[in-house]
Design a protein around this motif. Structure first.
Motif, PDB file in Angstrom:
ATOM      1  N   GLY A 123      35.040  32.599  38.181  1.00 24.49           N
ATOM      2  CA  GLY A 123      36.380  32.750  38.739  1.00 24.49           C
ATOM      3  C   GLY A 123      36.336  33.037  40.230  1.00 24.49           C
ATOM      4  N   TYR A 124      35.404  33.907  40.642  1.00 27.76           N
ATOM      5  CA  TYR A 124      35.298  34.267  42.047  1.00 27.76           C
ATOM      6  C   TYR A 124      34.781  33.090  42.873  1.00 27.76           C
ATOM      7  CZ  TYR A 124      33.574  36.542  46.250  1.00 27.76           C
ATOM      8  OH  TYR A 124      33.334  36.893  47.553  1.00 27.76           O
ATOM      9  N   HIS A 125      33.702  32.478  42.411  1.00 30.75           N
ATOM     10  CA  HIS A 125      33.077  31.421  43.190  1.00 30.75           C
ATOM     11  C   HIS A 125      33.957  30.188  43.306  1.00 30.75           C
ATOM     12  CE1 HIS A 125      29.419  33.542  43.951  1.00 30.75           C
ATOM     13  NE2 HIS A 125      29.111  33.666  42.671  1.00 30.75           N
ATOM     14  N   HIS A 126      34.813  29.975  42.345  1.00 30.40           N
ATOM     15  CA  HIS A 126      35.682  28.800  42.376  1.00 30.40           C
ATOM     16  C   HIS A 126      37.016  29.094  43.063  1.00 30.40           C
ATOM     17  CE1 HIS A 126      33.438  25.804  39.982  1.00 30.40           C
ATOM     18  NE2 HIS A 126      32.873  26.881  39.472  1.00 30.40           N
ATOM     19  N   GLY A 127      37.117  30.239  43.700  1.00 32.55           N
ATOM     20  CA  GLY A 127      38.327  30.560  44.441  1.00 32.55           C
ATOM     21  C   GLY A 127      39.523  30.869  43.575  1.00 32.55           C
ATOM     22  N   ASN A 128      39.274  31.238  42.321  1.00 32.58           N
ATOM     23  CA  ASN A 128      40.368  31.487  41.391  1.00 32.58           C
ATOM     24  C   ASN A 128      40.275  32.897  40.822  1.00 32.58           C
ATOM     25  OD1 ASN A 128      42.693  30.686  40.044  1.00 32.58           O
ATOM     26  ND2 ASN A 128      41.576  29.975  38.245  1.00 32.58           N
ATOM     27  N   LEU A 129      39.841  33.825  41.633  1.00 30.64           N
ATOM     28  CA  LEU A 129      39.642  35.193  41.157  1.00 30.64           C
ATOM     29  C   LEU A 129      40.927  35.810  40.647  1.00 30.64           C
ATOM     30  CD1 LEU A 129      38.129  37.832  40.769  1.00 30.64           C
ATOM     31  CD2 LEU A 129      38.393  38.286  43.221  1.00 30.64           C
ATOM     32  N   LYS A 130      42.018  35.619  41.379  1.00 29.21           N
ATOM     33  CA  LYS A 130      43.282  36.243  40.989  1.00 29.21           C
ATOM     34  C   LYS A 130      43.695  35.812  39.589  1.00 29.21           C
ATOM     35  CE  LYS A 130      48.046  36.939  42.539  1.00 29.21           C
ATOM     36  NZ  LYS A 130      49.037  36.678  43.608  1.00 29.21           N
TER      37      LYS A 130
ATOM     38  N   SER B 164      38.267  48.139  35.924  1.00 32.55           N
ATOM     39  CA  SER B 164      36.845  47.813  35.798  1.00 32.55           C
ATOM     40  C   SER B 164      36.593  46.910  34.600  1.00 32.55           C
ATOM     41  CB  SER B 164      36.022  49.102  35.667  1.00 32.55           C
ATOM     42  OG  SER B 164      36.074  49.860  36.869  1.00 32.55           O
ATOM     43  N   GLU B 165      37.302  47.178  33.488  1.00 35.22           N
ATOM     44  CA  GLU B 165      37.151  46.321  32.316  1.00 35.22           C
ATOM     45  C   GLU B 165      37.671  44.923  32.588  1.00 35.22           C
ATOM     46  OE1 GLU B 165      37.684  48.482  28.229  1.00 35.22           O
ATOM     47  OE2 GLU B 165      39.065  49.407  29.665  1.00 35.22           O
ATOM     48  N   ALA B 166      38.783  44.838  33.300  1.00 36.13           N
ATOM     49  CA  ALA B 166      39.327  43.526  33.645  1.00 36.13           C
ATOM     50  C   ALA B 166      38.359  42.768  34.544  1.00 36.13           C
ATOM     51  CB  ALA B 166      40.681  43.677  34.331  1.00 36.13           C
ATOM     52  N   ALA B 167      37.759  43.480  35.491  1.00 39.16           N
ATOM     53  CA  ALA B 167      36.791  42.849  36.379  1.00 39.16           C
ATOM     54  C   ALA B 167      35.581  42.350  35.591  1.00 39.16           C
ATOM     55  CB  ALA B 167      36.346  43.854  37.448  1.00 39.16           C
ATOM     56  N   LYS B 168      35.096  43.168  34.681  1.00 36.65           N
ATOM     57  CA  LYS B 168      33.951  42.770  33.869  1.00 36.65           C
ATOM     58  C   LYS B 168      34.285  41.547  33.026  1.00 36.65           C
ATOM     59  CE  LYS B 168      30.661  44.544  30.452  1.00 36.65           C
ATOM     60  NZ  LYS B 168      30.263  45.731  29.630  1.00 36.65           N
ATOM     61  N   GLN B 169      35.478  41.531  32.436  1.00 39.78           N
ATOM     62  CA  GLN B 169      35.912  40.400  31.627  1.00 39.78           C
ATOM     63  C   GLN B 169      35.982  39.128  32.471  1.00 39.78           C
ATOM     64  OE1 GLN B 169      36.760  40.794  28.234  1.00 39.78           O
ATOM     65  NE2 GLN B 169      36.931  38.571  28.093  1.00 39.78           N
ATOM     66  N   ALA B 170      36.394  39.278  33.730  1.00 38.92           N
ATOM     67  CA  ALA B 170      36.517  38.121  34.618  1.00 38.92           C
ATOM     68  C   ALA B 170      35.187  37.729  35.245  1.00 38.92           C
ATOM     69  CB  ALA B 170      37.535  38.412  35.713  1.00 38.92           C
ATOM     70  N   GLY B 171      34.170  38.588  35.099  1.00 39.81           N
ATOM     71  CA  GLY B 171      32.859  38.275  35.645  1.00 39.81           C
ATOM     72  C   GLY B 171      32.700  38.606  37.110  1.00 39.81           C
ATOM     73  N   VAL B 172      33.417  39.640  37.588  1.00 38.58           N
ATOM     74  CA  VAL B 172      33.308  40.039  38.995  1.00 38.58           C
ATOM     75  C   VAL B 172      33.087  41.545  39.070  1.00 38.58           C
ATOM     76  CG1 VAL B 172      34.754  38.143  39.790  1.00 38.58           C
ATOM     77  CG2 VAL B 172      35.814  40.336  39.248  1.00 38.58           C
ATOM     78  N   THR B 173      32.774  42.034  40.259  1.00 35.70           N
ATOM     79  CA  THR B 173      32.592  43.468  40.444  1.00 35.70           C
ATOM     80  C   THR B 173      33.956  44.151  40.545  1.00 35.70           C
ATOM     81  OG1 THR B 173      32.573  43.320  42.854  1.00 35.70           O
ATOM     82  CG2 THR B 173      30.461  43.044  41.715  1.00 35.70           C
ATOM     83  N   PRO B 174      34.046  45.428  40.185  1.00 38.60           N
ATOM     84  CA  PRO B 174      35.325  46.144  40.303  1.00 38.60           C
ATOM     85  C   PRO B 174      35.896  46.097  41.709  1.00 38.60           C
ATOM     86  CG  PRO B 174      33.795  47.401  38.953  1.00 38.60           C
ATOM     87  CD  PRO B 174      33.005  46.243  39.511  1.00 38.60           C
ATOM     88  N   ALA B 175      35.036  46.135  42.712  1.00 42.15           N
ATOM     89  CA  ALA B 175      35.527  46.115  44.097  1.00 42.15           C
ATOM     90  C   ALA B 175      36.266  44.820  44.412  1.00 42.15           C
ATOM     91  CB  ALA B 175      34.363  46.293  45.064  1.00 42.15           C
ATOM     92  N   ALA B 176      35.870  43.724  43.753  1.00 45.12           N
ATOM     93  CA  ALA B 176      36.496  42.426  44.032  1.00 45.12           C
ATOM     94  C   ALA B 176      37.953  42.388  43.590  1.00 45.12           C
ATOM     95  CB  ALA B 176      35.703  41.314  43.336  1.00 45.12           C
TER      96      ALA B 176
END
Length: 205
Positions: free
Chosen positions: A5-12, A34-46
């Protein structure tokens, strides 16, 4: 887990979809960013690139849900034309169909405690959805003598409340509230009783 999701520019959107899954399984207050970030495959900071907190994430899920909901209601209304009665009844059924097909969105919209006035965008799209039911109610109420005609907003609010009650009690498997009737039958008969009371459909023979 990959960070597609992050690398493809679709993090949101990846975060919204992760939130919807968590909302369905844990409820709107049962997960962390943090759980949502983990589910999306990104770091919590992202996450903070797009959302200030969990409530902002849920609000975006609700906004997207209202976009779908408004389109579903508009389609139902138009499909019922030119009959005002058919169009009105179709919008009631569309409410139930939406709740079944999009449970995560439905919970974000109606059970999360997020105000529809949280953002201008959310307020606008929720008003658009409500406007379809108001329009259907106004079309149908035009068949009632003006002196006996309820305000269209009250008319639609009654049906919205009835639809919501059927969804909450009988369409989402609330514990201990099973009914011998299907949600569709309950909603149709409830709307029928209401419309008979207004003289819009003939009494049962």
């Amino acid at each position: 887990m990959s960070k597609r999701g992050y690398h493809h520019g679709n993090l949101k959107q990846a975060l919204v979809e992760a939130a919807l899954m968590l909302i369905e399984s844990k409820g709107p207050t049962g997960f962390t960013l943090s759980e949502a970030a983990k589910q999306a495959g990104v770091t919590p900071a992202a996450v903070y690139r797009h959302f200030e907190g969990r409530e902002d994430l849920i609000a975006e899920a609700a906004r997207q849900g209202y976009e779908i909901f408004a389109d579903v209601m508009q389609y139902a209304y138009e499909k019922g034309q030119p009959s005002a009665l058919a169009a009105f009844e179709a919008t009631g059924r569309a409410y139930l169909a939406f709740a079944r097909k999009y449970p995560g969105h439905y919970i974000a919209m109606f059970e999360s405690g997020i105000s529809v006035n949280r953002t201008p965008e959310l307020a606008a799209v929720s008003a658009r959805a409500r406007g379809v039911l108001d329009l259907a109610a106004r079309d149908l109420a035009a068949h009632i003598p003006e002196a006996k005609r309820p305000p269209a907003a009250m008319f639609s609010a009654h049906i919205w409340a009835l639809s919501h009650g059927v969804v909450e009690l009988f369409a989402r498997n609330s514990p201990g509230t099973q009914s011998p009737f299907s949600p569709e039958d309950l909603l149709e008969s409830g709307i029928g009783v209401y419309l008979r009371g207004l003289g819009l459909i003939a009494p049962d023979q």
